[in-house]
Design an enzyme around this catalytic site. Structure first.
Site, PDB file in Angstrom:
ATOM      1  N   ASP A  14      16.166 -72.873  16.241  1.00 57.12           N
ATOM      2  CA  ASP A  14      16.852 -73.019  17.516  1.00 57.12           C
ATOM      3  C   ASP A  14      16.726 -74.463  17.978  1.00 57.12           C
ATOM      4  O   ASP A  14      15.784 -75.175  17.591  1.00 57.12           O
ATOM      5  CB  ASP A  14      16.251 -72.075  18.572  1.00 57.12           C
ATOM      6  CG  ASP A  14      17.039 -72.088  19.870  1.00 57.12           C
ATOM      7  OD1 ASP A  14      18.286 -71.985  19.815  1.00 57.12           O
ATOM      8  OD2 ASP A  14      16.428 -72.216  20.949  1.00 57.12           O
ATOM      9  N   GLU A  16      17.402 -77.163  21.582  1.00 58.79           N
ATOM     10  CA  GLU A  16      17.828 -77.395  22.958  1.00 58.79           C
ATOM     11  C   GLU A  16      18.488 -78.768  22.989  1.00 58.79           C
ATOM     12  O   GLU A  16      18.111 -79.670  22.220  1.00 58.79           O
ATOM     13  CB  GLU A  16      16.649 -77.345  23.927  1.00 58.79           C
ATOM     14  CG  GLU A  16      15.917 -76.009  23.954  1.00 58.79           C
ATOM     15  CD  GLU A  16      16.763 -74.830  24.409  1.00 58.79           C
ATOM     16  OE1 GLU A  16      17.791 -75.055  25.096  1.00 58.79           O
ATOM     17  OE2 GLU A  16      16.418 -73.687  24.069  1.00 58.79           O
ATOM     18  N   HIS A  64      16.748 -75.174  30.161  1.00 55.54           N
ATOM     19  CA  HIS A  64      15.525 -75.389  29.386  1.00 55.54           C
ATOM     20  C   HIS A  64      14.405 -76.093  30.146  1.00 55.54           C
ATOM     21  O   HIS A  64      13.263 -76.105  29.693  1.00 55.54           O
ATOM     22  CB  HIS A  64      15.828 -76.139  28.081  1.00 55.54           C
ATOM     23  CG  HIS A  64      16.602 -77.418  28.234  1.00 55.54           C
ATOM     24  ND1 HIS A  64      16.163 -78.490  28.987  1.00 55.54           N
ATOM     25  CD2 HIS A  64      17.792 -77.800  27.701  1.00 55.54           C
ATOM     26  CE1 HIS A  64      17.037 -79.467  28.914  1.00 55.54           C
ATOM     27  NE2 HIS A  64      18.040 -79.088  28.144  1.00 55.54           N
ATOM     28  N   HIS A 161      14.534 -71.261  28.565  1.00 59.92           N
ATOM     29  CA  HIS A 161      14.792 -71.361  27.132  1.00 59.92           C
ATOM     30  C   HIS A 161      13.873 -72.427  26.532  1.00 59.92           C
ATOM     31  O   HIS A 161      13.616 -73.463  27.148  1.00 59.92           O
ATOM     32  CB  HIS A 161      16.248 -71.755  26.870  1.00 59.92           C
ATOM     33  CG  HIS A 161      17.223 -70.673  27.165  1.00 59.92           C
ATOM     34  ND1 HIS A 161      18.306 -70.411  26.360  1.00 59.92           N
ATOM     35  CD2 HIS A 161      17.300 -69.787  28.181  1.00 59.92           C
ATOM     36  CE1 HIS A 161      19.005 -69.408  26.869  1.00 59.92           C
ATOM     37  NE2 HIS A 161      18.411 -69.014  27.979  1.00 59.92           N
ATOM     38  N   ASP A 166      12.096 -69.337  21.489  1.00 55.71           N
ATOM     39  CA  ASP A 166      13.301 -68.575  21.163  1.00 55.71           C
ATOM     40  C   ASP A 166      13.390 -68.281  19.670  1.00 55.71           C
ATOM     41  O   ASP A 166      13.876 -67.214  19.266  1.00 55.71           O
ATOM     42  CB  ASP A 166      14.550 -69.325  21.628  1.00 55.71           C
ATOM     43  CG  ASP A 166      14.716 -69.277  23.142  1.00 55.71           C
ATOM     44  OD1 ASP A 166      13.842 -68.718  23.818  1.00 55.71           O
ATOM     45  OD2 ASP A 166      15.719 -69.817  23.648  1.00 55.71           O
TER      46      ASP A 166
END
Length: 244
Positions: A14, A16, A64, A161, A166
């Site tokens: 994942d 961000e 985030h 997040h 995640d």
């Protein structure tokens, strides 16, 4: 869509970012990866915060919570590119809404002039877990939050997040959605008394040190007895048994 993925090594990934889309010059500011080998979490993860050399959109910070002040002094992608490439090379990448993360990571390599690395699909197998979830649960919400709730995965730490958190949650979700490492309560929580391996299931991770269980095959006599039992069930029900 087939739920089994090729290869013994998965990397659940994942990112961000400073915002979206990537074509507006937005950059990756966090990468989180969780390694799964033969359906077992190894704890050999990859996690880094990055200095993106631009401000994040307010909307992205709201998702985030990663500010420019926090990222001050963090490495740039160029400083971790080799390590990251070696970590993911040859793996099966499990990514929720894969086009988003892959597009951003391809762009980061392209910005460095590393065009041989600027297409992850050339050296990794990419599986979009969102597409897998939609195939398994058509017409339902299949966000990471929704899937965690459906499979009984603890979300208490996910106030914002985060790429590593995640990825850890998605690893549990993907193992559950592809049929592995869950304990089922046959009593269930639903009205029908059967969780069906979905709602109400509790995720249990197998330790990496656990040895594979020994497979004991049925004997000829046991197979014959099983066949006779199925025949008796079919006669009593007026049709073939639903299992074999």
């Amino acid at each position: 869509m087939a739920l089994n993925t090729p290869g013994d090594r998965w990397v659940v990934l994942d990112t961000e970012t400073t915002g979206m889309p990537v074509t507006d010059g937005h950059r990756v500011l966090e990468i989180g990866c969780v390694e799964v080998v033969r359906r077992r979490l190894t704890q050999r993860n990859f996690h880094v915060y990055l200095q993106p050399d631009r401000e994040s959109d307010e909307g992205a910070i709201g998702v985030h919570g990663i500010t420019s002040e926090f990222l001050r002094g963090k490495p740039r992608f160029a400083e971790v590119a080799d390590e990251f490439y070696e970590y993911i090379k040859g793996a099966t990448l499990i990514i929720h809404n894969a086009a988003f993360d892959v597009g951003f990571l391809n762009n980061e390599f392209a910005l460095l002039g590393q065009h041989d690395r600027a297409d992850l699909s050339q050296y990794c197998t990419v599986i979009d877990s969102l597409a897998v979830a939609r195939a398994r649960h058509p017409g339902q919400r299949n966000s990471l939050d929704a899937l965690c709730k459906r499979y009984g995965i603890d979300l208490s730490e996910r106030t914002l997040h985060g790429a590593l958190l995640d990825s850890e949650l998605l690893a549990d979700v993907y193992l559950a959605i592809t049929g592995g490492q869950t304990t089922l309560s046959l009593a269930g929580n639903g009205a029908d008394g059967d969780s069906g391996g979905r709602e109400g299931s509790e995720i249990r991770r197998l330790p990496a040190s656990r040895q594979p269980s020994r497979v004991i095959m049925a004997s000829e006599a046991e197979l014959a007895e099983h066949a006779a039992r199925l025949e008796a069930v079919a006669k009593a029900a007026g049709g073939p048994a639903l299992w074999g």
